[in-house]
Design an enzyme around this catalytic site. Sequence first.
Site, PDB file in Angstrom:
ATOM      1  N   SER A 133      -5.679  12.796  -1.624  1.00  0.00           N
ATOM      2  CA  SER A 133      -5.669  11.280  -2.465  1.00  0.00           C
ATOM      3  C   SER A 133      -4.354  11.056  -2.515  1.00  0.00           C
ATOM      4  O   SER A 133      -3.678   9.935  -2.937  1.00  0.00           O
ATOM      5  CB  SER A 133      -6.152  11.730  -3.771  1.00  0.00           C
ATOM      6  OG  SER A 133      -7.998  11.589  -3.961  1.00  0.00           O
ATOM      7  N   LYS A 155      -3.159   7.552  -1.431  1.00  0.00           N
ATOM      8  CA  LYS A 155      -3.018   6.491  -1.887  1.00  0.00           C
ATOM      9  C   LYS A 155      -1.473   6.181  -2.622  1.00  0.00           C
ATOM     10  O   LYS A 155      -1.879   4.638  -2.750  1.00  0.00           O
ATOM     11  CB  LYS A 155      -4.609   6.791  -3.304  1.00  0.00           C
ATOM     12  CG  LYS A 155      -5.302   7.147  -2.733  1.00  0.00           C
ATOM     13  CD  LYS A 155      -6.535   6.874  -3.857  1.00  0.00           C
ATOM     14  CE  LYS A 155      -7.833   7.973  -3.409  1.00  0.00           C
ATOM     15  NZ  LYS A 155      -8.337   9.296  -3.255  1.00  0.00           N
ATOM     16  N   TYR A 177      -8.382   5.054   6.805  1.00  0.00           N
ATOM     17  CA  TYR A 177      -8.471   5.366   5.355  1.00  0.00           C
ATOM     18  C   TYR A 177      -8.280   7.334   5.812  1.00  0.00           C
ATOM     19  O   TYR A 177      -7.763   7.291   4.707  1.00  0.00           O
ATOM     20  CB  TYR A 177      -9.471   4.792   4.327  1.00  0.00           C
ATOM     21  CG  TYR A 177      -9.409   5.644   3.429  1.00  0.00           C
ATOM     22  CD1 TYR A 177      -8.991   5.660   1.919  1.00  0.00           C
ATOM     23  CD2 TYR A 177     -10.526   6.760   3.061  1.00  0.00           C
ATOM     24  CE1 TYR A 177      -9.502   6.671   0.529  1.00  0.00           C
ATOM     25  CE2 TYR A 177     -11.234   7.290   1.323  1.00  0.00           C
ATOM     26  CZ  TYR A 177     -10.047   7.033   0.121  1.00  0.00           C
ATOM     27  OH  TYR A 177     -10.254   7.533  -0.832  1.00  0.00           O
ATOM     28  N   TYR A 195      -7.094  11.359 -12.032  1.00  0.00           N
ATOM     29  CA  TYR A 195      -8.345  11.595 -11.827  1.00  0.00           C
ATOM     30  C   TYR A 195      -8.723  10.736 -13.447  1.00  0.00           C
ATOM     31  O   TYR A 195      -7.846  10.493 -14.272  1.00  0.00           O
ATOM     32  CB  TYR A 195      -9.295  12.157 -11.235  1.00  0.00           C
ATOM     33  CG  TYR A 195      -9.323  12.159  -9.940  1.00  0.00           C
ATOM     34  CD1 TYR A 195      -9.203  10.878  -8.944  1.00  0.00           C
ATOM     35  CD2 TYR A 195      -8.575  13.281  -9.357  1.00  0.00           C
ATOM     36  CE1 TYR A 195      -8.706  11.290  -7.690  1.00  0.00           C
ATOM     37  CE2 TYR A 195      -8.599  13.385  -8.136  1.00  0.00           C
ATOM     38  CZ  TYR A 195      -8.402  12.381  -7.310  1.00  0.00           C
ATOM     39  OH  TYR A 195      -8.612  12.798  -6.120  1.00  0.00           O
ATOM     40  N   VAL A 232      -6.970  16.452  -2.653  1.00  0.00           N
ATOM     41  CA  VAL A 232      -8.421  18.124  -2.955  1.00  0.00           C
ATOM     42  C   VAL A 232      -7.876  18.900  -2.423  1.00  0.00           C
ATOM     43  O   VAL A 232      -8.309  19.882  -2.355  1.00  0.00           O
ATOM     44  CB  VAL A 232      -9.904  17.385  -2.881  1.00  0.00           C
ATOM     45  CG1 VAL A 232     -10.510  16.411  -4.239  1.00  0.00           C
ATOM     46  CG2 VAL A 232      -9.701  16.243  -1.801  1.00  0.00           C
TER      47      VAL A 232
END
Lengths: 303, 303, 303, 303
Positions: B61, B64, B185, B237, B255
């Site tokens: 992540s 991102k 992605y 998160y 993660v």
Amino acid sequence: MQEILEQALKEGRAQIEKGEVASYIPELAKADKNHLGICIFTKEGERFEAGDTQTRFSIQSISKVISLAMALEKCGFERVFEKIGMEPSGDAFNSLIKLDMVSDAPYNPMINSGAIAVTGFLTEVVSFETMLEFARKLCMDPQIEVNRAVFYSEMENLSRNRAIAYLLESKGVIKTNVESCLELYVQMCSLNVTAKSLAGLGLVLANGGMHPESGARLLDPDVVRIVKTIIFTCGMYDGSGEFAVSVGIPTKSGVGGGLLSVVNKKMGIGIYGPSLDKKGNSIAGRAALKYLSEHLGLHMFAS
Amino acid sequence: MQEILEQALKEGRAQIEKGEVASYIPELAKADKNHLGICIFTKEGERFEAGDTQTRFSIQSISKVISLAMALEKCGFERVFEKIGMEPSGDAFNSLIKLDMVSDAPYNPMINSGAIAVTGFLTEVVSFETMLEFARKLCMDPQIEVNRAVFYSEMENLSRNRAIAYLLESKGVIKTNVESCLELYVQMCSLNVTAKSLAGLGLVLANGGMHPESGARLLDPDVVRIVKTIIFTCGMYDGSGEFAVSVGIPTKSGVGGGLLSVVNKKMGIGIYGPSLDKKGNSIAGRAALKYLSEHLGLHMFAS
Amino acid sequence: MQEILEQALKEGRAQIEKGEVASYIPELAKADKNHLGICIFTKEGERFEAGDTQTRFSIQSISKVISLAMALEKCGFERVFEKIGMEPSGDAFNSLIKLDMVSDAPYNPMINSGAIAVTGFLTEVVSFETMLEFARKLCMDPQIEVNRAVFYSEMENLSRNRAIAYLLESKGVIKTNVESCLELYVQMCSLNVTAKSLAGLGLVLANGGMHPESGARLLDPDVVRIVKTIIFTCGMYDGSGEFAVSVGIPTKSGVGGGLLSVVNKKMGIGIYGPSLDKKGNSIAGRAALKYLSEHLGLHMFAS
Amino acid sequence: MQEILEQALKEGRAQIEKGEVASYIPELAKADKNHLGICIFTKEGERFEAGDTQTRFSIQSISKVISLAMALEKCGFERVFEKIGMEPSGDAFNSLIKLDMVSDAPYNPMINSGAIAVTGFLTEVVSFETMLEFARKLCMDPQIEVNRAVFYSEMENLSRNRAIAYLLESKGVIKTNVESCLELYVQMCSLNVTAKSLAGLGLVLANGGMHPESGARLLDPDVVRIVKTIIFTCGMYDGSGEFAVSVGIPTKSGVGGGLLSVVNKKMGIGIYGPSLDKKGNSIAGRAALKYLSEHLGLHMFAS
């Protein structure tokens, strides 16, 4: 500085027409939409004002900041956050959804459910008089009083907050008398402040909890750090994220039209502008703050 | 500094047992839970390391952040945030609820739905090779490659993200080929980095988008400001708010066990610690960062 | 018939161990889990009984049927369903979610929010004495009284229903005094009935609203049709659909352990069995009804 | 009877203007809003028709009834309802919310998520040809074919259903190839029927699964009972409860404008009326059915 402030006022005024004053209680609906006042208090002792900075208005949700600070002082971090979260909710300020569904705890102390829970803790340990004295000290404004008209108007239109409070009781979050808790909550929301009082409160927070002149410690530095962070992530209801990106100054809004802004280690800014955008934040105040942020380089993440 | 870093490593290691490595794809489950590496790059050019800072792991992540930066550079603020919000969601990272219910736009670019939407924009304007080059530059690490094993493992376990992507297509957020978007992605998530690469990325962001040595401008300063703010409010998160209060350093987790931290104007911190807490954030990394924040005074709202 | 009834009792008893008596108020927790009584009243005037059919217990949610019938009689279909829906909610019986989120009206009159709204209408037009008289007539049981112990126990544990009621007030659904409405609601829930009273009520409904012996019209036939349909689709909380498929007899349950069943044009069945399944329905009663449905061919959609 | 039917047609036509034809795929938008046809097949072998009963249109969601029947025949009750519920959802037909939030299983087989899950089971055990043959037999209409234009139009606009299917895969509900499952689902939705075919299907269900003329058993009686109950509680999307109260005939609607009604043990009714109300049900068909229900005494709970 005064020049930039005047220009910020102008930028703000240009937005007034796009908003509306709060109308959920009759007393708030009486506010003059065209009012706008901005006040800056710096750590160095300078004070700048522009527009309607003398007008008193009800503090509303900005009292959540004062209540949280008191609860942290009196009950401690562990106790307060055992039953209240610290997460932005992504929902509107008076939502029951999150409370009911995802967890047994309100998302954070800046939404109604969280602030009512905080007030539940306070009801057990302090009187309203103590809270009023505390508010006056933090805002450096000894003239703060309850606005009786607003207080009664709110008490008569309290069904939703009452629903929230009883739901909190059913979940074991509120353990004190619910009606006493609600009364204290509404009293705090009804405190009459000016843009100057908010600038004062902002400066005390910016100054780590010390009185800017006397140097007296009014709040524990850890409490101040926690409060400022939560204001930054949760202070503008479900517009907090966007506001952080665009303006980048920790700010708490109230539907009475107030904005409390903290420029860490530098200054407090207080604004009164009762014309609200759809999320319940002062529309002119927001525009003015954006201008100040850009022209004074106040964004937290400015390079 | 090195001493404090060593102690932070120790504090982190003490937490490892309480977490678990990610297991939703077989390839991630192979990580060694006991690994922990921390790396600090300062603006002044100092570099500090402790623990497993050479181990490569998938960025997940944290990519991102890179994708958002590229989308802002290539498509501009207006285009990106026309269909993606900036609000913390208060929900878990892979939730469809908020996307489906409250609005037609993903809440923010740090949750899967938002990042997939961002990747949809990127798919239209850049190739993966360009993205890889961009990642290498921002991380100051020319050895970044796709981890093939992770890539294929993710592609085989993509149902939930595929569901999100097709839902975004049905709402008109993704207008490009969905499968190409998903491939890009996953490629970005599969990039192999080290704690050092993340410290590098953190430093570039802390430095306003300029290469700390050459002084070359890698990112527009506005883009950097936006990215840092969103990392602060949405990077961990549904634990972002609590992390902001406790640690107070803008940090994005993955993660794979990575943490990217930006101490504005001062330093970048990169961490690798694959043992995760229940919200999917490195449990040892978090403890180490908290220690560093307290002992180096890195909290954004420290007084 | 008596033989089949005895066997149904046996089938029911075999399930008792798997359930639990309601414990949300102390008074209900005192019920004897092993009680089970079944009573059948046919249109032809036959009466069959087995087990504990003399035991009095609080009617709880089955009173929602009586209140709805009275509201339809007194206020009419249009008025009642202007602010209350007719849709099964798919949520648990005491949920606030649906009320708050999807619409401004409770989903149906068989869940707490809907029944409290119905009671709001009743509060404006009838006294509790009238309701008590009405209940006695419909149940053909002149000895129905308020169970004082249950009444006070419920009044002391009313936070959740109070939250629902104030939320309904905030949405303009309840326009009468909320506390009076809640009192009437709890009084109705506290009525003491037996399995026989419920069989009587079931028979009156099965008989289109006419007293089975005297032929006196107790309810308008349209009201009876509406009530029976809503019991069928919404009577067993979020287990209504599964119950309709498996058993196929319109049935309303109460957490006191009662079940009211209507076999259209044929018979009323009343059951007392306080051991509840996870959805709050009598676990033994359900098993007994399933047995009766299969062996007497009572499923609405039996071929 | 014919007279009542003609009057029902008239009542229906009066509502046409208030609705709209489905527009989510271009092919459906081409339907003539003014079409209305009603067909009644009785157990005694009588056939009544009025209006546009020859027009072919795509069966859409009514195919969910046929697919559920086949799945129950082939896989059995336990298997089918292990991963699919039987509860009305209270949400719109294509919602992802309930699927994602409350449970890991679709609420019932009449909403898209449930029907796609059912089709997942079917994909493993039957071919489309078998399904087509089955549909022809149940509808007593050997001319049923796939409407190619509708099929391709749906396949091109499948993002939302694709999202649902991949979400089901991620939850382990669909274990077969998702794209094959979706193709079969769309093929079934694209079957071209007439009001007569639906009256035929309705009669077979009313007749307990036996061919009304030959007496051949087409469906197991238990399967028929289950299917009829589920149609009654879940057949009209989130208007099912209100429809049950007002009309009281188990009915399944499709956005193609079809209505399949089952008057248990008596007759099947098929309707074509592509002007839809806001919940996606034929607006004229609904009015016509209400008229028939009242004048022929067809309400399930009529006294």
